[in-house]
Design an enzyme around this catalytic site. Sequence first.
Site, PDB file in Angstrom:
ATOM      1  N   GLY A  40      -5.511  -2.155   2.689  1.00  0.00           N
ATOM      2  CA  GLY A  40      -6.807  -1.845   3.287  1.00  0.00           C
ATOM      3  C   GLY A  40      -7.861  -2.492   2.411  1.00  0.00           C
ATOM      4  O   GLY A  40      -7.788  -2.413   1.177  1.00  0.00           O
TER       5      GLY A  40
ATOM      6  N   THR B 249     -16.838 -16.973  -0.340  1.00  0.00           N
ATOM      7  CA  THR B 249     -15.534 -17.278  -0.928  1.00  0.00           C
ATOM      8  C   THR B 249     -14.902 -18.407  -0.115  1.00  0.00           C
ATOM      9  O   THR B 249     -14.938 -18.397   1.121  1.00  0.00           O
ATOM     10  CB  THR B 249     -14.625 -16.036  -0.942  1.00  0.00           C
ATOM     11  OG1 THR B 249     -14.451 -15.555   0.390  1.00  0.00           O
ATOM     12  CG2 THR B 249     -15.228 -14.922  -1.790  1.00  0.00           C
TER      13      THR B 249
ATOM     14  N   ASP C  45     -10.173  -9.639  -1.378  1.00  0.00           N
ATOM     15  CA  ASP C  45     -10.457  -8.313  -1.941  1.00  0.00           C
ATOM     16  C   ASP C  45     -10.407  -8.360  -3.465  1.00  0.00           C
ATOM     17  O   ASP C  45     -11.184  -7.679  -4.148  1.00  0.00           O
ATOM     18  CB  ASP C  45      -9.454  -7.279  -1.418  1.00  0.00           C
ATOM     19  CG  ASP C  45      -9.484  -7.180   0.095  1.00  0.00           C
ATOM     20  OD1 ASP C  45     -10.561  -7.380   0.677  1.00  0.00           O
ATOM     21  OD2 ASP C  45      -8.423  -6.917   0.693  1.00  0.00           O
TER      22      ASP C  45
HETATM   23  O1  RIB Z   1      -7.504  -8.086   2.945  1.00  0.00           O
HETATM   24  C1  RIB Z   1      -6.157  -7.706   3.006  1.00  0.00           C
HETATM   25  C2  RIB Z   1      -6.034  -6.381   3.683  1.00  0.00           C
HETATM   26  O2  RIB Z   1      -6.428  -6.530   5.029  1.00  0.00           O
HETATM   27  C3  RIB Z   1      -4.640  -5.832   3.724  1.00  0.00           C
HETATM   28  O3  RIB Z   1      -4.334  -5.020   2.626  1.00  0.00           O
HETATM   29  C4  RIB Z   1      -4.608  -5.100   5.056  1.00  0.00           C
HETATM   30  O4  RIB Z   1      -4.436  -3.728   4.903  1.00  0.00           O
HETATM   31  C5  RIB Z   1      -5.916  -5.432   5.749  1.00  0.00           C
HETATM   32  O5  RIB Z   1      -6.824  -4.424   5.640  1.00  0.00           O
END
Ligand code: RIB
EC number: 2.7.1.229
Length: 308
Positions: free
Chosen positions: A39, A221, A253
């Site tokens: 997530g 990015t 992320d």
């Molecule tokens: O950015 C990667 C994430 O996107 C994954 O961990 C998946 O859960 C989605 O939310």
Amino acid sequence: MGKIAVIGSNMVDLITYIERLPVQGETLEAPDFALGCGGKGANQAVAAAKLGSEVLMVTKVGDDLFADNTLANFRRFGIDTRHVTRAPGRSSGVAPIFVQPDSHNSILIVKGANAALGPADIQAAEADLRDCALIVLQLEIALETVYAAIDCGQRLGIPVLLNPAPAVADLSAAHLARLDYFVPNETELALVSGLPVQDRESAFAAARVLAGRGIRHVVVTLGAQGALYVGEEGEFSLPGQTVAAIDTTGAGDAFIGCFAHGRVQGLGLRDAMQRAVAYSALSVTGRGTQTSYPEAAVFEDYLASLDL
Ligand code: RIB
């Protein structure tokens, strides 16, 4: 050092390593599978926590067997879970992910409980958000909740960072204009700006449009190509790091978690971005999302090996 509030999603990642995607009607064997905590919100929170930041997470888990594991995972990294709540009768968010041999991925998301995170949850967290130095948001929760969080940040005088992922075209211009940081990838930048983005020059042009709409700092990015900046501190771009990529899932992320960590530690924009480019590069050399994020000591060793 300031505390980071991440208001956003958590998912259970169902990661299948594939040779290729099956066509309609085809059953295809895949070589490997892994279950992981993911997530975009949770990933960004874990990246910042692994680097040593204090993190407050505001999210919703489901009413199922995944929920306890997600909570335990946050706690393992020392993340403050007082505002991780359960959504009765809903599943946790899940993300089937397909990773190709060239390290690239395709992701489906089922928001589940994340969709139930509402403005009332922001209100409930407001007293604890006051202690934070930065609010970090993504778009895997309801838009009205994202807007409520931006309003809350403004009310409390706390800078707000929005990672517009997954991309949404018609974001409220009034809310965009209140952002301190807007951190899209090329696809998200194109959708939000309404301009084509094919290369560094077109990315600069699209980022200028967003900065012109009132966002203080636009940080784009560019995957293996690094990142670029347009905003109050001028314009610049940073090259990417060359690495042997295995799995690019969650690299964006990793960038955001590291960037947020750098900023609340007091690093300048360029330095925070430089470190975030390196952190996300290192993350693609490992499998999974959070599992691929290096701890601070490993990251410092990697930084020392680079000619920055
Ligand atoms: O950015 C990667 C994430 O996107 C994954 O961990 C998946 O859960 C989605 O939310």
